[in-house]
Design a protein around this motif. Structure first.
Motif, PDB file in Angstrom:
ATOM      1  N   UNK B  20      44.974  53.249  38.510  1.00 17.80           N
ATOM      2  CA  UNK B  20      43.908  53.573  39.454  1.00 17.80           C
ATOM      3  C   UNK B  20      42.910  52.427  39.545  1.00 17.80           C
ATOM      4  N   UNK B  21      43.147  51.552  40.500  1.00 16.41           N
ATOM      5  CA  UNK B  21      42.177  50.506  40.808  1.00 16.41           C
ATOM      6  C   UNK B  21      41.792  49.675  39.576  1.00 16.41           C
ATOM      7  N   UNK B  22      42.787  49.037  39.017  1.00 15.77           N
ATOM      8  CA  UNK B  22      42.576  48.257  37.793  1.00 15.77           C
ATOM      9  C   UNK B  22      42.256  46.800  38.108  1.00 15.77           C
ATOM     10  N   UNK B  23      41.276  46.236  37.441  1.00 19.06           N
ATOM     11  CA  UNK B  23      41.008  44.805  37.542  1.00 19.06           C
ATOM     12  C   UNK B  23      40.981  44.224  36.134  1.00 19.06           C
ATOM     13  N   UNK B  24      41.580  43.053  35.998  1.00 17.43           N
ATOM     14  CA  UNK B  24      41.713  42.482  34.667  1.00 17.43           C
ATOM     15  C   UNK B  24      41.961  40.993  34.815  1.00 17.43           C
ATOM     16  N   UNK B  25      41.247  40.210  33.992  1.00 17.67           N
ATOM     17  CA  UNK B  25      41.462  38.770  34.067  1.00 17.67           C
ATOM     18  C   UNK B  25      41.749  38.262  32.668  1.00 17.67           C
ATOM     19  N   UNK B  26      42.891  37.645  32.493  1.00 19.77           N
ATOM     20  CA  UNK B  26      43.272  37.129  31.180  1.00 19.77           C
ATOM     21  C   UNK B  26      43.198  35.607  31.222  1.00 19.77           C
ATOM     22  N   UNK B  27      42.487  35.034  30.258  1.00 22.99           N
ATOM     23  CA  UNK B  27      42.347  33.575  30.239  1.00 22.99           C
ATOM     24  C   UNK B  27      43.435  32.948  29.386  1.00 22.99           C
ATOM     25  N   UNK B  28      43.661  31.669  29.648  1.00 21.99           N
ATOM     26  CA  UNK B  28      44.659  30.928  28.892  1.00 21.99           C
ATOM     27  C   UNK B  28      44.308  30.972  27.403  1.00 21.99           C
ATOM     28  N   UNK B  29      45.321  31.203  26.578  1.00 21.89           N
ATOM     29  CA  UNK B  29      45.128  31.159  25.140  1.00 21.89           C
ATOM     30  C   UNK B  29      44.693  32.465  24.507  1.00 21.89           C
ATOM     31  N   UNK B  30      44.472  33.479  25.327  1.00 26.02           N
ATOM     32  CA  UNK B  30      44.068  34.754  24.737  1.00 26.02           C
ATOM     33  C   UNK B  30      45.267  35.487  24.142  1.00 26.02           C
ATOM     34  N   UNK B  31      44.974  36.325  23.176  1.00 25.47           N
ATOM     35  CA  UNK B  31      45.991  37.212  22.601  1.00 25.47           C
ATOM     36  C   UNK B  31      45.454  38.618  22.801  1.00 25.47           C
ATOM     37  N   UNK B  32      45.956  39.285  23.826  1.00 24.43           N
ATOM     38  CA  UNK B  32      45.359  40.546  24.252  1.00 24.43           C
ATOM     39  C   UNK B  32      46.211  41.733  23.833  1.00 24.43           C
ATOM     40  N   UNK B  33      45.552  42.742  23.309  1.00 27.49           N
ATOM     41  CA  UNK B  33      46.255  43.994  23.031  1.00 27.49           C
ATOM     42  C   UNK B  33      45.985  44.937  24.184  1.00 27.49           C
ATOM     43  N   UNK B  34      47.038  45.560  24.666  1.00 27.61           N
ATOM     44  CA  UNK B  34      46.910  46.551  25.724  1.00 27.61           C
ATOM     45  C   UNK B  34      47.220  47.896  25.070  1.00 27.61           C
ATOM     46  N   UNK B 194      48.038  46.669  14.130  1.00 26.93           N
ATOM     47  CA  UNK B 194      48.728  45.509  14.670  1.00 26.93           C
ATOM     48  C   UNK B 194      47.795  44.761  15.633  1.00 26.93           C
ATOM     49  N   UNK B 195      47.165  45.517  16.515  1.00 26.50           N
ATOM     50  CA  UNK B 195      46.223  44.916  17.459  1.00 26.50           C
ATOM     51  C   UNK B 195      45.059  44.290  16.696  1.00 26.50           C
ATOM     52  N   UNK B 196      44.662  44.975  15.629  1.00 25.56           N
ATOM     53  CA  UNK B 196      43.514  44.502  14.864  1.00 25.56           C
ATOM     54  C   UNK B 196      43.826  43.183  14.164  1.00 25.56           C
ATOM     55  N   UNK B 197      45.029  43.068  13.632  1.00 23.57           N
ATOM     56  CA  UNK B 197      45.406  41.836  12.938  1.00 23.57           C
ATOM     57  C   UNK B 197      45.620  40.695  13.916  1.00 23.57           C
ATOM     58  N   UNK B 198      46.338  40.972  15.008  1.00 22.06           N
ATOM     59  CA  UNK B 198      46.841  39.884  15.843  1.00 22.06           C
ATOM     60  C   UNK B 198      45.904  39.440  16.959  1.00 22.06           C
ATOM     61  N   UNK B 199      45.259  40.399  17.587  1.00 20.08           N
ATOM     62  CA  UNK B 199      44.691  40.115  18.907  1.00 20.08           C
ATOM     63  C   UNK B 199      43.229  39.723  18.833  1.00 20.08           C
ATOM     64  N   UNK B 200      42.792  38.956  19.844  1.00 19.42           N
ATOM     65  CA  UNK B 200      41.373  38.666  19.913  1.00 19.42           C
ATOM     66  C   UNK B 200      40.714  39.334  21.113  1.00 19.42           C
ATOM     67  N   UNK B 201      41.490  40.107  21.805  1.00 17.23           N
ATOM     68  CA  UNK B 201      40.912  40.848  22.922  1.00 17.23           C
ATOM     69  C   UNK B 201      41.597  42.207  23.013  1.00 17.23           C
ATOM     70  N   UNK B 202      40.804  43.220  23.276  1.00 17.84           N
ATOM     71  CA  UNK B 202      41.356  44.571  23.326  1.00 17.84           C
ATOM     72  C   UNK B 202      41.109  45.167  24.708  1.00 17.84           C
ATOM     73  N   UNK B 203      42.174  45.609  25.336  1.00 16.86           N
ATOM     74  CA  UNK B 203      42.037  46.334  26.605  1.00 16.86           C
ATOM     75  C   UNK B 203      42.620  47.721  26.379  1.00 16.86           C
ATOM     76  N   UNK B 204      41.827  48.727  26.687  1.00 15.59           N
ATOM     77  CA  UNK B 204      42.327  50.087  26.500  1.00 15.59           C
ATOM     78  C   UNK B 204      42.482  50.755  27.860  1.00 15.59           C
TER      79      UNK B 204
END
Ligand SMILES: Nc1ncnc2c1ncn2[C@@H]1O[C@H](COP(=O)(O)OP(=O)(O)O)[C@@H](O)[C@H]1O
Ligand SMILES: [Mg+2]
Lengths: 261, 301
Positions: B20-34, B194-204
């Motif tokens: 539903x109308x999602x906007x999201x911008x991921x920058x180079x080098x990020x490690x994002x958890x979805x 897993x997200x906590x160990x690996x990622x530097x960005x969290x998207x829920x």
């Protein structure tokens, strides 16, 4: 910047085509030998039985008449089955979506599947011819044209096979189309006898039967004798090639069978 | 690197509105958890990026390319490890990876394939047929397959679901190295640690909407008004004597330790209350909230 469609990714195209050829060459008994054997049976039974009756074109040895018909029919089935089977198995394996991940244009993907079918169709067609040399001799009136006609026929039915593979989700439906649509069209398309010898309505089917001009053109190339208007039939062949390719392109562009809407 | 604007998806089957109308911008080098519950829309989002699902509305750009105008170019930039996918069983690992390279227009990729197989502990399986690999090996194979063209972005849809712990840690190591070497990674997972160990960005994602999108530290901080403290005593405790701490959810564990939930601003007040009662503690632990709790808070309806 002009978008390159046909030669967007040539290595990708050849890899896909190789896989399509590799797939059936690995099981040659089912894919090449089986149709060859059934064609030999047709030749023995129909050829032997009907030789004395006037079912072919007047004045032409019936076996000579039959060979290009059988070669075309073999090509039709083989060309149709190759892409249809490939696509449906990928659906079963749940790998069909891999096709969406490659940087290969739709035209390249379609041609890879279709050429895979063409290769198998022409191979079966030519082997059918080769196997009959013993009975009818090796002479072909226009050899290059004969190969071209098998290629054209295979192209049309490989495109149709690709379309059926994309639309259908199981082998039963594919076999249904083969048995209920393509087989009767082949029988009524002049594979075994001259269509004008059929009674009334059955003869009229030739006007809507795409196999009729294809078989006729192949027979013309093979023995130099034909039924009906050969120029028109050649034009129809070209139209069928374009039409089947464009239909496949449409289905692909719509994502039918490979993309979820 | 990846830009999604006002993306919506309604599946024709079941008329299900999955995004539903999602906007999201991921920058180079990020490690994002979805992150998100089953059915939240994670795979739908990934499948739109992969070209498997047609979007209903919105703009998606991968690198500088739009998936509408330059779809084929976007394929070279991303590598995708799908959630549920099959295997072309007749091929060996080596054949499948060579074919995969070919589909991406790469002719001689043996060196890189070697590297991948080595890093994913698949080297000795090079000539094994895919049908003969174990589940864990197949997962690793899928990762190798997604990487043969050295994509700038790697997207993994629940790569560790049902994978044993040891295998998971092997994968973590691999992903961390891959991230360090410059690959942008997006990962969906059910294992929050897993997200906590690996990622530097969290998207829920919850019910097709993004309910949180922040750098991990920031997300954790913004929810750390409340801390858990654990106080150890050298004598046994009795809940009845702790009536005065009622507002802080007191819990006694192993008779001598006391757990409390306290707002940061109330911390000194609580300590004062305890010392006023002449209760002497011998040790103290402060615990930040876990991602898991934050997550549960955000998705609770
Ligand atoms: N092919 C499909 N057709 C119809 N509905 C679908 C399809 N795929 C997923 N959905 C629905 O869309 C919603 C989101 O699913 P999905 O993206 O798979 O969630 P997640 O990956 O977060 O578990 C769910 O309600 C699911 O039932
Ligand atoms: Mg999912």
């Amino acid at each position: 910047m002009k978008k390159r469609i046909i030669f967007y990714n040539r290595t990708g195209f050849t890899t896909l085509l190789n896989r399509e050829i590799h797939r059936f060459m690995k099981v040659p008994v089912q894919t090449v030998l089986a149709p060859l054997i059934s064609n030999m049976l047709y030749l023995a039974i129909f050829g032997g039985m009907l030789q004395t009756r006037q079912v072919g074109i007047d004045g032409v040895n019936y076996l000579h008449f039959l060979v290009p018909g059988l070669a075309s029919m073999g090509a039709i089935f083989a060309a149709f089955q190759n892409p249809a089977f490939s696509i449906i198995s990928q659906k079963f394996q749940n790998t069909i979506q891999d096709l969406n991940s490659y940087p290969i244009s739709n035209a390249e993907k379609i041609l890879a599947f279709v050429f895979g079918g063409v290769f198998r169709g022409v191979l079966v067609g030519l082997l059918t011819y080769a196997a009959t040399i013993f009975f009818v001799g090796y002479e072909i009136e226009y050899p290059v044209f004969f190969v071209l006609s098998l290629t054209a026929t295979s192209f049309v039915f490989a495109s149709l096979g690709l379309i059926c593979g994309l639309i259908f989700d199981n082998f039963e439906k594919m076999n249904f189309v083969l048995a209920i649509v393509i087989t009767p069209l082949a029988y009524l398309g002049g594979v075994f006898f001259e269509i004008s010898k059929l009674p009334g309505l059955l003869a009229a089917i030739k006007y809507i039967n795409p196999i009729y001009p294809l078989v006729n053109v192949a027979r013309f190339a093979f023995i130099g004798v034909y039924e009906g208007n050969i120029q028109v039939q050649i034009i129809i062949t070209v139209v069928l090639i374009l039409g089947s390719f464009l239909s496949a392109s449409y289905i692909f562009k719509k994502g039918i069978g490979i993309k979820t809407v | 690197m990846l830009e999604i604007s006002n993306l919506s998806k309604t599946y024709q089957r079941g008329n299900k509105e999955a995004l539903k109308n999602i906007s999201l911008k991921i920058e180079e080098g990020e490690f994002t958890a979805l992150l998100g519950q089953n059915g939240a829309g994670k795979s739908t989002l990934i499948n739109i990026l992969a070209g498997n699902v047609k979007k209903t509305q919105g703009i998606v750009k991968i690198g500088q390319y739009s998936i509408d105008k330059n779809e084929l170019e976007t394929k070279k930039i991303i590598g995708i490890v799908p959630q549920d996918t099959g295997y072309d069983f007749v091929f060996t690992v080596d054949e499948a990876l060579k074919n995969q390279s070919g589909y991406f227009g790469i002719k001689n990729n043996d060196d890189y394939i070697d590297e991948l197989l080595e890093a994913l502990y698949l080297k000795d399986k090079r000539n094994a047929r895919l049908r003969d690999l174990s589940g864990g090996m197949r997962r690793r194979f899928l990762i190798a397959k997604a990487l043969v063209h050295q994509p700038k972005i790697l997207i993994l849809d629940e790569p560790t679901a049902g994978v044993d712990i040891e295998m998971r840690h092997t994968l973590y190591e691999f992903l961390i190295k891959l991230h360090q070497s410059g690959t942008t990674i997006i990962l969906t997972t059910h294992y929050l640690e897993e997200a906590e160990i690996l990622c530097n960005r969290i998207v829920i994602i919850d019910d097709g909407k993004i309910v949180a999108d922040e750098p991990k530290e920031q997300l954790m901080d913004s929810f750390s008004d409340e801390v858990r403290i654990e106080l150890h005593f050298d004598h046994e405790l009795n809940l009845a004597d702790l009536e005065f701490l009622k507002g802080y959810d007191p819990q006694i564990e192993e008779k001598t330790s006391l757990k409390l939930k306290v707002q940061k601003k109330d911390l000194s007040k609580v300590f004062r209350m305890i010392t006023d009662k002449k209760l002497e503690f011998t040790n103290i632990f402060v615990e930040k909230p876990k991602l898991e709790e934050i997550y549960l808070k955000l998705i609770s309806h």
